[in-house]
Design a protein around this motif. Sequence first.
Motif, PDB file in Angstrom:
ATOM      1  N   GLY A  14       1.148  -0.965   0.143  1.00  0.00           N
ATOM      2  CA  GLY A  14      -0.038  -0.414   0.002  1.00  0.00           C
ATOM      3  C   GLY A  14       0.788   1.105  -0.224  1.00  0.00           C
ATOM      4  N   ALA A  15       0.007   2.230   0.235  1.00  0.00           N
ATOM      5  CA  ALA A  15       0.990   3.712   0.218  1.00  0.00           C
ATOM      6  C   ALA A  15       0.157   4.687   1.193  1.00  0.00           C
ATOM      7  CB  ALA A  15       1.116   4.393  -1.180  1.00  0.00           C
ATOM      8  N   GLY A  16       0.755   5.423   1.661  1.00  0.00           N
ATOM      9  CA  GLY A  16       0.149   6.830   2.079  1.00  0.00           C
ATOM     10  C   GLY A  16       0.143   6.728   3.867  1.00  0.00           C
ATOM     11  N   GLU A  17      -0.947   6.947   4.370  1.00  0.00           N
ATOM     12  CA  GLU A  17      -0.738   6.494   6.003  1.00  0.00           C
ATOM     13  C   GLU A  17      -1.221   5.447   5.876  1.00  0.00           C
ATOM     14  OE1 GLU A  17      -3.223   9.066   7.695  1.00  0.00           O
ATOM     15  OE2 GLU A  17      -0.877   9.933   6.921  1.00  0.00           O
ATOM     16  N   THR A  18      -1.184   4.293   5.270  1.00  0.00           N
ATOM     17  CA  THR A  18      -2.248   3.129   4.807  1.00  0.00           C
ATOM     18  C   THR A  18      -0.838   2.183   4.905  1.00  0.00           C
ATOM     19  OG1 THR A  18      -3.132   3.180   3.419  1.00  0.00           O
ATOM     20  CG2 THR A  18      -4.163   3.492   4.884  1.00  0.00           C
ATOM     21  N   THR A  60       9.548  -3.674  -3.456  1.00  0.00           N
ATOM     22  CA  THR A  60       9.314  -2.283  -3.495  1.00  0.00           C
ATOM     23  C   THR A  60      10.824  -1.704  -3.619  1.00  0.00           C
ATOM     24  OG1 THR A  60       8.319  -2.039  -1.793  1.00  0.00           O
ATOM     25  CG2 THR A  60       8.418  -0.170  -2.351  1.00  0.00           C
ATOM     26  N   SER A  61      12.043  -2.459  -3.357  1.00  0.00           N
ATOM     27  CA  SER A  61      13.362  -1.705  -3.609  1.00  0.00           C
ATOM     28  C   SER A  61      13.986  -2.348  -2.542  1.00  0.00           C
ATOM     29  CB  SER A  61      13.417  -0.585  -3.292  1.00  0.00           C
ATOM     30  OG  SER A  61      13.792  -0.695  -1.745  1.00  0.00           O
ATOM     31  N   GLY A  62      15.524  -2.900  -3.658  1.00  0.00           N
ATOM     32  CA  GLY A  62      16.107  -3.394  -3.272  1.00  0.00           C
ATOM     33  C   GLY A  62      17.168  -4.657  -4.005  1.00  0.00           C
ATOM     34  N   ASN A  63      17.129  -5.728  -4.514  1.00  0.00           N
ATOM     35  CA  ASN A  63      17.507  -7.005  -4.629  1.00  0.00           C
ATOM     36  C   ASN A  63      17.997  -8.187  -4.343  1.00  0.00           C
ATOM     37  OD1 ASN A  63      19.043  -4.410  -6.879  1.00  0.00           O
ATOM     38  ND2 ASN A  63      21.143  -4.758  -5.519  1.00  0.00           N
TER      39      ASN A  63
END
Length: 249
Positions: A14-18, A60-63
């Motif tokens: 998800g994103a933001g507040e939640t 979301t990111s990383g390898n």
Amino acid sequence: MKAIEVVNLVKTYGAGETAVHALKGVDLDVFESELLLLLGASGSGKTTLISIVGGILSATSGNCVIRGREIVGLPQSKLPKIRLENIGFIFQGFNLFPALTTQENVEIALDLKGVRGGKAKKRAAELLERVGLKEKLKTFPADLSGGQKQRVAIARALAGEPPIILADEPTAALDSESGRLIMDLLQELAHEQNRAIVVVTHDNRIFDYADRIVKIEDGRISKDESNEQTDAATWMAVPSASVNIPQTA
Ligand SMILES: Nc1ncnc2c1ncn2[C@@H]1O[C@H](COP(=O)(O)OP(=O)(O)OP(=O)(O)O)[C@@H](O)[C@H]1O
Ligand SMILES: [Mg+2]
């Protein structure tokens, strides 16, 4: 050789507040011939981590490098092939098809690899024999014990001869005896067939099977320790290794 290399892996649902920050920068190497237990409280990120490693969830990111191949950032369409060639999954709920016999349940997995017909039948029978279910080829899942179902799930995971096996709570629903049989089998796959095996567990009855125990807490690796039997050479590459078995689950 490294089978899995995870570097600064981040997963936010998800994103933001939640938004839920499930993984907050995880580093982890898993080697061939190693049985690694991944421990952690409910919600700590275990399933999220092995789902990304197994190519069924995007990071979301990383390898994340699977046997030399970077998978984070790859187009979704490339993942099934990498998964099929490298990964065997064993889930807690077995995911067996109730209307199919044990043999047919394994044949379905072989079908994905392009093995069909008489060849698939023979191969499924061999795999089931390997997990001690030779007598149960024509049996339906409803007539198997929990441990036997779990062994069908393992036979299915082995269909593609994957160099990496990821298991989420494979012994949680089993009595001690069945749990040990499953772990004996996984240990043999690691030590005698050089596979890299990651087992997510809360089950302290199986801790002595670990070559290494890694603990994840709130989306971060908090402990990474070899068990006593671990081959020292394998361990040289892991700076945080020590020779203690953690006391807590
Ligand atoms: N699809 C999703 N959408 C949103 N949040 C999720 C999703 N899947 C997991 N989470 C959250 O991410 C965090 C890590 O979940 P994860 O399933 O990886 O934990 P776990 O260590 O496997 O827990 P358990 O031992 O209960 O299986 C939890 O806070 C969970 O609520
Ligand atoms: Mg989980």
